[in-house]
Design a protein around this motif. Sequence first.
Motif, PDB file in Angstrom:
ATOM      1  N   UNK A   1       1.079  -0.485  -0.226  1.00  0.00           N
ATOM      2  CA  UNK A   1      -0.178   0.164  -0.195  1.00  0.00           C
ATOM      3  C   UNK A   1       0.690   0.968  -0.248  1.00  0.00           C
ATOM      4  N   UNK A   2       1.772   1.409   0.336  1.00  0.00           N
ATOM      5  CA  UNK A   2       3.088   2.364   0.690  1.00  0.00           C
ATOM      6  C   UNK A   2       3.241   2.309  -0.372  1.00  0.00           C
ATOM      7  N   UNK A   3       3.855   2.345  -1.391  1.00  0.00           N
ATOM      8  CA  UNK A   3       4.030   1.890  -2.784  1.00  0.00           C
ATOM      9  C   UNK A   3       3.279   2.421  -3.820  1.00  0.00           C
ATOM     10  N   UNK A   4       1.902   1.799  -3.266  1.00  0.00           N
ATOM     11  CA  UNK A   4       1.034   2.349  -4.486  1.00  0.00           C
ATOM     12  C   UNK A   4       0.490   3.959  -4.565  1.00  0.00           C
ATOM     13  N   UNK A   5       0.231   4.528  -3.181  1.00  0.00           N
ATOM     14  CA  UNK A   5      -0.067   5.633  -2.849  1.00  0.00           C
ATOM     15  C   UNK A   5       1.312   6.332  -2.622  1.00  0.00           C
ATOM     16  N   UNK A   6       1.972   5.912  -2.489  1.00  0.00           N
ATOM     17  CA  UNK A   6       3.957   6.688  -2.723  1.00  0.00           C
ATOM     18  C   UNK A   6       4.000   7.057  -4.296  1.00  0.00           C
ATOM     19  N   UNK A   7       3.010   6.178  -5.330  1.00  0.00           N
ATOM     20  CA  UNK A   7       3.768   6.617  -7.209  1.00  0.00           C
ATOM     21  C   UNK A   7       2.501   7.833  -7.239  1.00  0.00           C
ATOM     22  N   UNK A   8       0.659   7.197  -6.649  1.00  0.00           N
ATOM     23  CA  UNK A   8      -0.849   8.311  -6.835  1.00  0.00           C
ATOM     24  C   UNK A   8      -0.169   9.066  -6.217  1.00  0.00           C
ATOM     25  N   UNK A   9       0.153   9.520  -5.257  1.00  0.00           N
ATOM     26  CA  UNK A   9       1.051  11.319  -5.041  1.00  0.00           C
ATOM     27  C   UNK A   9       2.028  11.824  -5.579  1.00  0.00           C
ATOM     28  N   UNK A  10       3.141  11.357  -5.583  1.00  0.00           N
ATOM     29  CA  UNK A  10       3.843  12.000  -6.544  1.00  0.00           C
ATOM     30  C   UNK A  10       3.684  12.284  -7.928  1.00  0.00           C
ATOM     31  N   UNK A  11       3.356  11.708  -8.658  1.00  0.00           N
ATOM     32  CA  UNK A  11       1.998  12.148 -10.054  1.00  0.00           C
ATOM     33  C   UNK A  11       1.331  13.265 -10.172  1.00  0.00           C
ATOM     34  N   UNK A  12       0.288  12.804  -9.235  1.00  0.00           N
ATOM     35  CA  UNK A  12      -0.975  13.592  -8.847  1.00  0.00           C
ATOM     36  C   UNK A  12      -0.092  15.288  -8.279  1.00  0.00           C
ATOM     37  N   UNK A  13       0.722  15.228  -7.402  1.00  0.00           N
ATOM     38  CA  UNK A  13       0.905  15.932  -6.410  1.00  0.00           C
ATOM     39  C   UNK A  13       2.037  16.916  -7.630  1.00  0.00           C
ATOM     40  N   UNK A  14       2.925  16.872  -8.349  1.00  0.00           N
ATOM     41  CA  UNK A  14       4.037  17.402  -9.472  1.00  0.00           C
ATOM     42  C   UNK A  14       2.976  17.262 -10.235  1.00  0.00           C
ATOM     43  N   UNK A  15       2.193  17.160 -11.240  1.00  0.00           N
ATOM     44  CA  UNK A  15       1.588  17.987 -12.030  1.00  0.00           C
ATOM     45  C   UNK A  15       1.045  19.315 -11.317  1.00  0.00           C
ATOM     46  N   UNK A  16       0.220  18.757 -10.456  1.00  0.00           N
ATOM     47  CA  UNK A  16      -0.381  20.824 -10.132  1.00  0.00           C
ATOM     48  C   UNK A  16       1.063  21.311  -9.271  1.00  0.00           C
ATOM     49  N   UNK A  17       1.830  20.594  -8.983  1.00  0.00           N
ATOM     50  CA  UNK A  17       2.812  21.976  -8.561  1.00  0.00           C
ATOM     51  C   UNK A  17       3.811  22.139 -10.722  1.00  0.00           C
ATOM     52  N   UNK A  18       3.129  21.701 -11.025  1.00  0.00           N
ATOM     53  CA  UNK A  18       3.878  22.223 -12.487  1.00  0.00           C
ATOM     54  C   UNK A  18       2.912  22.588 -13.114  1.00  0.00           C
ATOM     55  N   UNK A  19       1.662  22.709 -12.453  1.00  0.00           N
ATOM     56  CA  UNK A  19       1.373  23.559 -13.931  1.00  0.00           C
ATOM     57  C   UNK A  19       0.621  25.348 -12.638  1.00  0.00           C
ATOM     58  N   UNK A  20       1.075  24.837 -11.416  1.00  0.00           N
ATOM     59  CA  UNK A  20       1.231  26.242 -10.646  1.00  0.00           C
ATOM     60  C   UNK A  20       2.343  27.422 -10.862  1.00  0.00           C
ATOM     61  N   UNK A  21       3.456  26.564 -11.348  1.00  0.00           N
ATOM     62  CA  UNK A  21       5.099  26.753 -11.810  1.00  0.00           C
ATOM     63  C   UNK A  21       5.033  27.059 -12.608  1.00  0.00           C
ATOM     64  N   UNK A  22       4.404  26.665 -13.835  1.00  0.00           N
ATOM     65  CA  UNK A  22       5.041  27.126 -15.331  1.00  0.00           C
ATOM     66  C   UNK A  22       3.111  27.389 -15.486  1.00  0.00           C
ATOM     67  N   UNK A  23       2.664  28.429 -15.197  1.00  0.00           N
ATOM     68  CA  UNK A  23       1.585  29.331 -15.967  1.00  0.00           C
ATOM     69  C   UNK A  23       1.282  28.983 -17.694  1.00  0.00           C
ATOM     70  N   UNK A  24       0.182  28.631 -18.085  1.00  0.00           N
ATOM     71  CA  UNK A  24       0.077  28.833 -19.631  1.00  0.00           C
ATOM     72  C   UNK A  24       0.832  27.894 -20.165  1.00  0.00           C
ATOM     73  N   UNK A  25       1.095  26.292 -19.481  1.00  0.00           N
ATOM     74  CA  UNK A  25       2.085  25.390 -19.716  1.00  0.00           C
ATOM     75  C   UNK A  25       1.732  25.478 -21.239  1.00  0.00           C
ATOM     76  N   UNK A  26       1.930  25.131 -22.732  1.00  0.00           N
ATOM     77  CA  UNK A  26       1.158  24.834 -23.827  1.00  0.00           C
ATOM     78  C   UNK A  26       0.934  23.008 -23.689  1.00  0.00           C
ATOM     79  N   UNK A  27      -0.280  22.987 -23.839  1.00  0.00           N
ATOM     80  CA  UNK A  27      -1.687  21.964 -23.401  1.00  0.00           C
ATOM     81  C   UNK A  27      -1.105  21.309 -24.670  1.00  0.00           C
TER      82      UNK A  27
END
Length: 445
Positions: free
Chosen positions: A413-439
């Motif tokens: 469970x720890x590996x599964x949750x860390x996988x999911x959290x690392x990815x989801x939070x990275x995307x959120x942070x990326x959107x905040x750090x790079x506004x207007x990022x090309x989609x």
Amino acid sequence: MSCSSFKFKCLQYFFILHIFASTSILLSSTHNSSINNFLEIANSSEVFDWMMSIRRKIHENPELCYEEFETSKLIRSELDKMDVPYKHPVAITGVIGFIGTGLSPFVALRADMDALPMQEMVEWEHKSKVDGKMHACGHDAHVTMLLAAAKILKHHEKEIQGTVVLVFQPAEEGGGGAKKILDAGALENVTAIFGLHIAPDIPIGEVASRPGPIMAGSGRFEAKISGKGGHAAIPQHSIDPILAASNVVISLQHLVSREADPLDSQVVTVTKFQGGSAFNVIPDYVIIGGTYRAFSKQSFNQLRKRIEQVIIGQAAVHRCNATIDFLDEVRPNYPPTVNNGDLHEHFVNVAVNMLGINKVNSAVTPSMAAEDFSFYQKVMPGYWFWLGVQNASHKRLQSLHSPYLEINEDGLPYGAALHASLAASYLLKYQQDVPGVERRYLDEL
């Protein structure tokens, strides 16, 4: 401006700052709550029992590199049940899944699928059913945890600010499957990738990693040392390749002990010595082989150069000829595994929020083992970490690549949750750090 007006402006400015800070804290709190929710979901009896079932199915049916057809089929079946789209085949047996908007940014999670050519010696209900093959490195657990992460992320798909790319990769154990995934163009627009590996010596609920080099680069060599065979009783009529090869083995050890900087970790190990089949016959030739490892490209290339010089030179001293093959066409050399500094900060934040500060070792000692996750890191920011599967209340688990390896499934469970959290939070942070990022659309990946 009057004094009263100035005070009013200051109060107004302070109020705006206070609202902004409060909003940021609220967003952070909400995000942390979501991360903790991921672990709660992974620990639920429904998901945990499902993970054990998946892991044991894979464990019972191990497949070697580029032969992971049934493992790949199982992965696709589970993704179909989750309604997760994917590409297949990629790199022969690989599967690339997608969860989220289908638009950029893209972040990848990787799990390797292949087993090892070993006979399992653990007697239990779900022992390998295939003679001479075993999941002795935990890749069955890796696949299981990534599938569980997919289940968690799919449940939260509307909250994902981009696309999570699920990389089920073949042939980590010597086959360079990561390089084939990249060569296929499957990760062309991915901005970061995360990977994990089980660690039998780290307690459940703990992780370990570091920024910078964490695993060494690895190469292989094989040499044929040719002499002149003859009767062992009259060695003067022969040219003894066994004597020459023995001196080669001794001389190769000096490359690290006498030529390498003691602060620059390097390894040269001879693991194969084959020659002769009778007690009274000097053979015509001897085959030796082994591995060399280093953390820097310069040291790695220097080792390779000197290995060739020493083998040819020592063979000549003993009147033999030598040819060396670095097996580049059989398996590519693995680069060093080097963790991106920004992703390390991200990993520590996520892991500490989920597990607690005392459960995160962020300065683990690098290992001379090699990992083909390093191929991803050559073309994009990547991060790789150890996940604990040891439990103090149980007997000590065997090391990786052992026929006696047993996985403590409480770590899944720890590996599964860390996988999911690392990815989801990275995307959120990326959107905040790079506004207007090309989609970009999914088809461009």
